[in-house]
Design a protein around this motif. Structure first.
Motif, PDB file in Angstrom:
ATOM      1  N   GLY A   1      -6.185  -1.555  19.426  1.00 26.22           N
ATOM      2  CA  GLY A   1      -5.992  -1.285  18.012  1.00 26.22           C
ATOM      3  C   GLY A   1      -4.579  -0.851  17.688  1.00 26.22           C
ATOM      4  O   GLY A   1      -3.771  -0.653  18.580  1.00 26.22           O
ATOM      5  N   ALA A   2      -4.276  -0.668  16.388  1.00 25.03           N
ATOM      6  CA  ALA A   2      -2.973  -0.208  15.910  1.00 25.03           C
ATOM      7  C   ALA A   2      -1.845  -1.155  16.313  1.00 25.03           C
ATOM      8  O   ALA A   2      -0.872  -0.753  16.952  1.00 25.03           O
ATOM      9  N   VAL A   3      -2.016  -2.425  15.921  1.00 23.22           N
ATOM     10  CA  VAL A   3      -0.999  -3.426  16.233  1.00 23.22           C
ATOM     11  C   VAL A   3      -0.083  -3.622  15.027  1.00 23.22           C
ATOM     12  O   VAL A   3      -0.536  -3.785  13.895  1.00 23.22           O
ATOM     13  N   VAL A   4       1.213  -3.617  15.305  1.00 22.12           N
ATOM     14  CA  VAL A   4       2.215  -3.823  14.267  1.00 22.12           C
ATOM     15  C   VAL A   4       2.997  -5.084  14.608  1.00 22.12           C
ATOM     16  O   VAL A   4       3.506  -5.226  15.726  1.00 22.12           O
ATOM     17  N   SER A   5       3.063  -5.984  13.652  1.00 18.68           N
ATOM     18  CA  SER A   5       3.775  -7.244  13.844  1.00 18.68           C
ATOM     19  C   SER A   5       5.056  -7.233  13.022  1.00 18.68           C
ATOM     20  O   SER A   5       5.051  -6.849  11.837  1.00 18.68           O
ATOM     21  N   GLN A   6       6.149  -7.651  13.628  1.00 17.91           N
ATOM     22  CA  GLN A   6       7.433  -7.687  12.935  1.00 17.91           C
ATOM     23  C   GLN A   6       8.018  -9.085  13.066  1.00 17.91           C
ATOM     24  O   GLN A   6       7.996  -9.697  14.141  1.00 17.91           O
TER      25      GLN A   6
ATOM     26  N   CYS B   1       7.320  -6.381   8.187  1.00 14.71           N
ATOM     27  CA  CYS B   1       6.571  -5.514   9.106  1.00 14.71           C
ATOM     28  C   CYS B   1       5.136  -5.443   8.602  1.00 14.71           C
ATOM     29  O   CYS B   1       4.890  -5.035   7.464  1.00 14.71           O
ATOM     30  N   ARG B   2       4.209  -5.857   9.454  1.00 14.34           N
ATOM     31  CA  ARG B   2       2.800  -5.876   9.058  1.00 14.34           C
ATOM     32  C   ARG B   2       1.953  -5.065  10.024  1.00 14.34           C
ATOM     33  O   ARG B   2       2.120  -5.152  11.246  1.00 14.34           O
ATOM     34  N   SER B   3       1.049  -4.291   9.480  1.00 13.16           N
ATOM     35  CA  SER B   3       0.038  -3.651  10.308  1.00 13.16           C
ATOM     36  C   SER B   3      -1.159  -4.598  10.331  1.00 13.16           C
ATOM     37  O   SER B   3      -1.699  -4.957   9.288  1.00 13.16           O
TER      38      SER B   3
ATOM     39  N   PHE C   1      -4.976  -2.231  10.792  1.00 13.39           N
ATOM     40  CA  PHE C   1      -5.197  -0.954  10.126  1.00 13.39           C
ATOM     41  C   PHE C   1      -4.366  -0.906   8.853  1.00 13.39           C
ATOM     42  O   PHE C   1      -3.435  -1.684   8.676  1.00 13.39           O
ATOM     43  N   GLN C   2      -4.723   0.017   7.998  1.00 10.91           N
ATOM     44  CA  GLN C   2      -3.969   0.183   6.760  1.00 10.91           C
ATOM     45  C   GLN C   2      -2.931   1.275   6.968  1.00 10.91           C
ATOM     46  O   GLN C   2      -3.242   2.355   7.482  1.00 10.91           O
ATOM     47  N   ALA C   3      -1.711   0.979   6.578  1.00 14.13           N
ATOM     48  CA  ALA C   3      -0.597   1.894   6.806  1.00 14.13           C
ATOM     49  C   ALA C   3      -0.023   2.347   5.469  1.00 14.13           C
ATOM     50  O   ALA C   3       0.710   1.610   4.821  1.00 14.13           O
TER      51      ALA C   3
ATOM     52  N   ILE D   1      14.015  -1.770   0.539  1.00 10.71           N
ATOM     53  CA  ILE D   1      12.701  -1.665   1.161  1.00 10.71           C
ATOM     54  C   ILE D   1      11.625  -1.802   0.103  1.00 10.71           C
ATOM     55  O   ILE D   1      11.682  -1.177  -0.946  1.00 10.71           O
ATOM     56  N   ASN D   2      10.640  -2.640   0.439  1.00  7.10           N
ATOM     57  CA  ASN D   2       9.507  -2.851  -0.444  1.00  7.10           C
ATOM     58  C   ASN D   2       8.228  -2.677   0.345  1.00  7.10           C
ATOM     59  O   ASN D   2       8.095  -3.215   1.437  1.00  7.10           O
ATOM     60  N   HIS D   3       7.305  -1.903  -0.184  1.00  2.11           N
ATOM     61  CA  HIS D   3       6.022  -1.655   0.509  1.00  2.11           C
ATOM     62  C   HIS D   3       4.914  -1.916  -0.496  1.00  2.11           C
ATOM     63  O   HIS D   3       4.316  -0.988  -1.031  1.00  2.11           O
ATOM     64  N   ALA D   4       4.696  -3.201  -0.758  1.00  2.00           N
ATOM     65  CA  ALA D   4       3.825  -3.594  -1.854  1.00  2.00           C
ATOM     66  C   ALA D   4       2.347  -3.500  -1.533  1.00  2.00           C
ATOM     67  O   ALA D   4       1.509  -3.468  -2.430  1.00  2.00           O
ATOM     68  N   SER D   5       1.998  -3.475  -0.261  1.00  3.63           N
ATOM     69  CA  SER D   5       0.582  -3.398   0.093  1.00  3.63           C
ATOM     70  C   SER D   5       0.407  -2.445   1.265  1.00  3.63           C
ATOM     71  O   SER D   5       1.381  -1.990   1.868  1.00  3.63           O
ATOM     72  N   LEU D   6      -0.824  -2.167   1.604  1.00  4.60           N
ATOM     73  CA  LEU D   6      -1.109  -1.222   2.683  1.00  4.60           C
ATOM     74  C   LEU D   6      -0.851  -1.810   4.066  1.00  4.60           C
ATOM     75  O   LEU D   6      -0.986  -1.113   5.061  1.00  4.60           O
ATOM     76  N   THR D   7      -0.517  -3.091   4.117  1.00  2.00           N
ATOM     77  CA  THR D   7      -0.286  -3.712   5.425  1.00  2.00           C
ATOM     78  C   THR D   7       1.071  -4.383   5.548  1.00  2.00           C
ATOM     79  O   THR D   7       1.368  -4.978   6.577  1.00  2.00           O
TER      80      THR D   7
END
Lengths: 115, 112
Positions: A1-6, A23-25, A28-30, A69-75
């Motif tokens: 679990g807790a995989v982050v894709s860049q 950068c995507r989780s 999980f929701q980040a 930086i933009n963080h438009a969604s939880l992932t």
């Protein structure tokens, strides 16, 4: 679990180009993601903290107009290096944290080379 | 802000020996202390962490100790193996966002 894709893992481009890094989780929701920069043989330096749905918090000395930086969604959080110059060449790494938990999980990083 | 110092910068041990890396921090409000292992060109990987309400934590060959009074924490690796060779970073987290401040890193080399 807790995989982050860049993505992308490597970028080579000319001076003056703008570069977007994602950068995507994945599992999980980040609510909070972090962006770091790492020069060769040096430590990770925090650039900014990205909060979903709000403006990023930048560290002292980091130009917010240059590193968008933009963080438009939880992932998903994105870092755009605008009008990149050779001195911006570095290893950029994102991390994400599960809401309510301490550990940060890192992406694979993006090696940016500006010619 | 937080300042984290890490020593030594390089460490060479023989396979099977123990390795110890030490860090000090400046902000008494820091409450979370992770250790990351980073191989060349790759992502930092969390190997162990400790919270400020715990003095010691162990996971197989890896252990971390924390002295809140002295504001220092250490990583202990026993029975080192060649695959332990990497750069190790300590970090300290403060605030509700748990921002990490990293140490300068220790390059560990385990020789046969």
């Amino acid at each position: 679990g807790a995989v982050v894709s860049q993505h992308p893992s490597r970028v080579i481009c000319k001076s003056g180009t703008s570069v977007k890094i994602e950068c995507r989780s994945l599992d999980f929701q980040a609510t909070t993601m972090f962006w770091y920069r790492q020069f060769p043989k040096q430590s990770l330096m925090l650039m900014a903290t990205s909060n979903e749905g709000s403006k990023a918090t930048y560290e002292q000395g980091v130009e917010k107009d240059k590193f968008l930086i933009n963080h438009a969604s939880l992932t998903l959080s994105t870092l755009t290096v605008t009008s990149a110059h050779p001195e911006d060449s570095s290893f950029y790494i994102c991390s994400a944290r599960v809401a309510g938990r301490k550990p940060q999980h890192f992406g694979d990083g993006t090696r940016l080379s500006i010619l | 802000g937080e300042n984290v110092e890490q020593h030594p910068s390089t460490l060479s041990v023989q396979e099977g020996d123990s390795a110890v890396i030490k860090c000090t921090y400046s902000d008494s409000a820091s409450n979370y202390f992770p250790w990351y292992k980073q191989e060349l060109g790759k992502r930092p990987q969390l190997i162990i962490d400790i919270r400020s309400n715990v003095g010691e934590k162990k996971d197989q060959r890896i252990a971390v100790t924390l002295n809140k009074t002295a504001k220092h924490f250490s990583l202990h690796i026993t029975e080192t193996q060649p695959e332990d060779s990497a750069v190790y970073f300590c970090a300290a987290a403060t605030g509700t966002a748990s921002k990490l401040t990293f140490g300068t890193g220790t390059r560990l080399q385990v020789t046969l």
